[in-house]
Design an enzyme around this catalytic site. Structure first.
Site, PDB file in Angstrom:
ATOM      1  N   CYS A 183       1.435   5.146  -2.607  1.00 41.89           N
ATOM      2  CA  CYS A 183       2.157   4.212  -3.221  1.00 41.89           C
ATOM      3  C   CYS A 183       1.428   3.187  -4.053  1.00 41.89           C
ATOM      4  O   CYS A 183       0.089   3.229  -3.950  1.00 41.89           O
ATOM      5  CB  CYS A 183       2.652   3.301  -1.837  1.00 41.89           C
ATOM      6  N   ASP A 204       4.337  -1.442   8.601  1.00 42.75           N
ATOM      7  CA  ASP A 204       3.000  -1.860   7.805  1.00 42.75           C
ATOM      8  C   ASP A 204       2.260  -3.063   8.682  1.00 42.75           C
ATOM      9  O   ASP A 204       2.847  -3.623   9.509  1.00 42.75           O
ATOM     10  CB  ASP A 204       3.560  -2.252   6.416  1.00 42.75           C
TER      11      ASP A 204
END
Length: 209
Positions: free
Chosen positions: A6, A130
């Site tokens: 990412c 996360d």
């Protein structure tokens, strides 16, 4: 296992990372992020990629109109919602983008927060867990409490994110078994500038899993 890299900002790195083994690339569509990319940058990065690579736009508290316009213009195949989006918002987005993967990212501090992921199960395709940071939405380099996730088995596929690196990935995967992993700062020289040597090392280590 899916592997998402990412925070891609440089078009020439997108194909190289895909060729090394990534199954998905993430593009940050949050203007306050140091990894923010414009629609034009996403288009340039996506253009050379094979069809089987997932192209994910990462948004935080954007409008449905903004998201759908970016997806259609940039030819993204998925949307990652990294803000305070509700299950209802995810449901509305699904109506507008029925053929696009919807990933809901949640920053997890404790078991109580982990349990709230169940609220999204009916409205998204994939979950992403996360590490919590009070100021930053992601790319913080902080790891989650992996022990807390050992019994986590949602009825949707899920990504593990948060502080993963080539050096700790095998330790993480020896403790928990996500459907995918998501790395950003752990394979960078600086925000948005990926270190291809680290990416290559990551895939070399994953081959032993």
């Amino acid at each position: 296992m899916r592997v998402k890299i990412c925070g891609i900002t440089q078009p020439q790195q997108s194909l190289a990372i895909a060729n090394l083994g990534a199954t998905a690339l993430g593009f940050i569509c949050v203007p306050t992020s140091p990894r923010y990319v414009t629609i034009e940058q996403i288009q340039a990065a996506v253009a050379p990629l094979p069809d089987h690579i997932d192209k994910i736009g990462v948004f935080a508290n954007s409008s449905i109109l903004q998201i759908s316009e970016t997806v259609q213009t940039s030819k993204l195949t998925g949307v990652q919602l990294h803000g305070d989006e509700t299950p209802e918002f995810c449901d509305q987005l699904r109506q507008i983008l029925p053929n696009i993967e919807i990933i809901k990212a949640l920053r997890v501090r404790n078991l109580q927060q982990l349990e709230t992921t169940a609220n999204y199960i009916d409205y998204v395709d994939t979950l992403l867990l996360d590490a919590y940071h009070p100021q930053q939405l992601g790319g913080t380099g902080k790891t989650l409490d992996w022990e807390m996730l050992q019994a986590y088995k949602p009825s949707r596929p899920w990504f593990l994110a948060g502080g993963l690196t080539p050096d700790n990935i095998l330790t993480a995967l020896s403790q928990i078994h996500p459907d995918g992993i998501d790395l950003s700062s752990g394979v960078e020289r600086s925000p948005g500038d990926k270190d291809l040597d680290k990416v290559e090392l990551l895939f070399a280590r994953l081959k032993s899993v």
